[in-house]
Design a protein around this motif. Sequence first.
Motif, mmCIF file in Angstrom:
data_model
loop_
_atom_site.group_PDB
_atom_site.id
_atom_site.type_symbol
_atom_site.label_atom_id
_atom_site.label_comp_id
_atom_site.label_asym_id
_atom_site.label_seq_id
_atom_site.Cartn_x
_atom_site.Cartn_y
_atom_site.Cartn_z
ATOM 1 N N ARG A 119 34.038 21.662 21.894
ATOM 2 C CA ARG A 119 33.521 23.137 21.503
ATOM 3 C C ARG A 119 34.859 23.680 22.414
ATOM 4 N N LEU A 120 34.992 24.854 21.484
ATOM 5 C CA LEU A 120 35.873 25.804 22.906
ATOM 6 C C LEU A 120 35.494 27.086 21.809
ATOM 7 N N ARG A 121 35.385 27.796 23.748
ATOM 8 C CA ARG A 121 34.916 29.601 23.121
ATOM 9 C C ARG A 121 36.375 30.149 24.150
ATOM 10 N N HIS A 122 36.905 31.291 24.240
ATOM 11 C CA HIS A 122 38.048 32.322 24.499
ATOM 12 C C HIS A 122 37.100 32.443 24.970
ATOM 13 N N ILE A 123 37.702 33.368 26.515
ATOM 14 C CA ILE A 123 36.511 34.144 27.628
ATOM 15 C C ILE A 123 37.276 35.953 27.188
ATOM 16 N N THR B 57 40.714 37.802 28.744
ATOM 17 C CA THR B 57 41.053 37.009 29.955
ATOM 18 C C THR B 57 42.096 35.686 29.123
ATOM 19 N N ARG B 58 42.578 34.716 30.017
ATOM 20 C CA ARG B 58 43.520 33.893 29.225
ATOM 21 C C ARG B 58 42.783 32.967 29.731
ATOM 22 N N CYS B 59 41.775 32.678 29.622
ATOM 23 C CA CYS B 59 40.545 31.331 29.733
ATOM 24 C C CYS B 59 39.776 31.053 28.506
ATOM 25 N N VAL B 60 39.892 29.757 28.616
ATOM 26 C CA VAL B 60 38.878 29.665 27.782
ATOM 27 C C VAL B 60 37.829 28.734 28.091
ATOM 28 N N PRO C 144 32.576 40.813 35.533
ATOM 29 C CA PRO C 144 33.590 39.731 35.744
ATOM 30 C C PRO C 144 32.838 38.310 34.599
ATOM 31 N N PRO C 145 34.111 37.996 33.922
ATOM 32 C CA PRO C 145 33.644 37.236 33.420
ATOM 33 C C PRO C 145 32.053 35.725 33.205
ATOM 34 N N GLN C 146 31.476 36.408 31.626
ATOM 35 C CA GLN C 146 30.132 35.625 31.884
ATOM 36 C C GLN C 146 30.478 34.737 30.747
ATOM 37 N N ILE C 147 29.636 33.712 30.359
ATOM 38 C CA ILE C 147 28.888 32.565 29.616
ATOM 39 C C ILE C 147 28.097 32.296 29.254
#
Length: 386
Positions: free
Chosen positions: A93-97, A100-103, A152-155
Motif C-alpha cells: 500500500r502507498l498513499r501520498h499525503i 506534502t512531499r511525503c508518502v 498538520p498532515p493526518q492519515i
Amino acid sequence: MEDAEFDDILDDWFIESLKTYKDLHVYQLEHPTQVIEWTSEKTVCVAGYSLSKNEILELRLPLKLFADENKGLCAERDFKVAHGGFTDGPVRRLRHIPGTRCVVTNDGLSSDLQVWDLGGDDSDVIRRTGSIAGRRNVSERGSRIAARLSSPPQILHGAQSSDIQLTELTSGRTLYKLETDSADPLSSLQFVTDAVFLAGCSNGSVCVADTRTSAAPQLSPPPASSGDSVLWWADASVGPHPSSCRVIRLSSSGQAVVSDLRKLGAVCQAQLDVQTRCCNLDHVRVSWAPMLDDCISVSGFGGVVQIYTTCGWSMELQERQPLFQHRGHVVSSQQTDDSVPVFTTAHIWHPERPRTLLSAASDGSVHVWDWVDPEQSAAGSPIPRT
C-alpha cells in the motif's frame, strides 16, 4: 506461442490502438508494482512488492502526453525517474499525503506504516523518515491507508474495521478511533469529504463515519446475494457533499452493486464480464472515474483493465459488457504454454484528464493511456464533467 504469431498479434493490436487510443505510452519497470499513486499532476510513485529489497520510485509522465498541440514535435515520449530509493521489504500500500512531499507505505505483513520523504529539487533520493505503529502486531493483509489535505498532515489507517484510527503524521498522536463491534478485514479505506470516510470490508459490508464525532458509524451489511467465500471491493465517488456520493461494491464473482452513500441500500446492479476464476484480494481494483459521469474501471481479473458505464443499470442482475478494454498488458507480453499468465496489479485515473489512466501488470509493465469512447456520441454514454 511462436514468435511470428506473437508479432502478428502485437502488430494488429498496435494498428487497432491508432483508432482506440488518443495516447498510449509503455514503460517497463525492473520489478512489478502493485501501487500507483499521484504525487502531482505529472508524477506518480511506484514501488516493488517482492519480499526482499525493493525500489521506490517517483516517475515523471511523458511530456508528450501533456502537449495539446504538435505532439509529434515533442521529444520526451518516455517515463523519467525523478526520485528514487530502496525499501527493505515489500510495498503493498502507498498513499501520498496531499500538500506534502511525503508518502506513507505498508508492507502487507503488519499494520505498521512507514513514512517517506520523496526528495525535492536539491535531492533525487527518496528516504525513510519515520514509522507509525498500527493497532495490531500481526495482520493477514496489512493496513489500508487514506489521506486528506490537512495541516498538520493526518492519515487514516487500519487493518480491520475495529482498528481504524486517524493519526497526526508529525507527532504520531491518535486523533480518532472508529468505535465498532465488528472486526472485518478491510479491502478499501477512503475519505469522501474532509471529515467523512468510507471503509469497505472484504465480506461486502461497508461503514461510513465522521472523524469529527464519536457517534456510531452508518453500517450496511453485505449485498443479499453474497456468499461466505465471496470477496468484495468498494469505492466511493468523491463530491462536495456526502449526498452527492455513490458507492460501488464489486465481488469476486463479478457482481457490481451501486448504492447511495446516504442510505447505502442498493440502487442498481450488474453482472460484469470478468474472469472470476482468477482474482487476488490485493490486485483487484474498482474505481469511479473522477471526471466522467456514471463510469467505473475494473482491473485485477486477468490481464485487462475494463471501463463500464453504470448508466442503464437496474435492480435486475443482468450481464453487462465493458464500454472499453485495455488489453495492452496481455498483448505485449509473449505467453507460452508453461508461462505464468500476466495479470494487472493496479490502475488509477488521472485526476484532471477525463479518459487518461495508468495501469501496471505482473510483468513489470506500466502503461499510461487515454482511451477513445466508442459510443461517445450515443445517448447515455459517460461525458466529461464540466
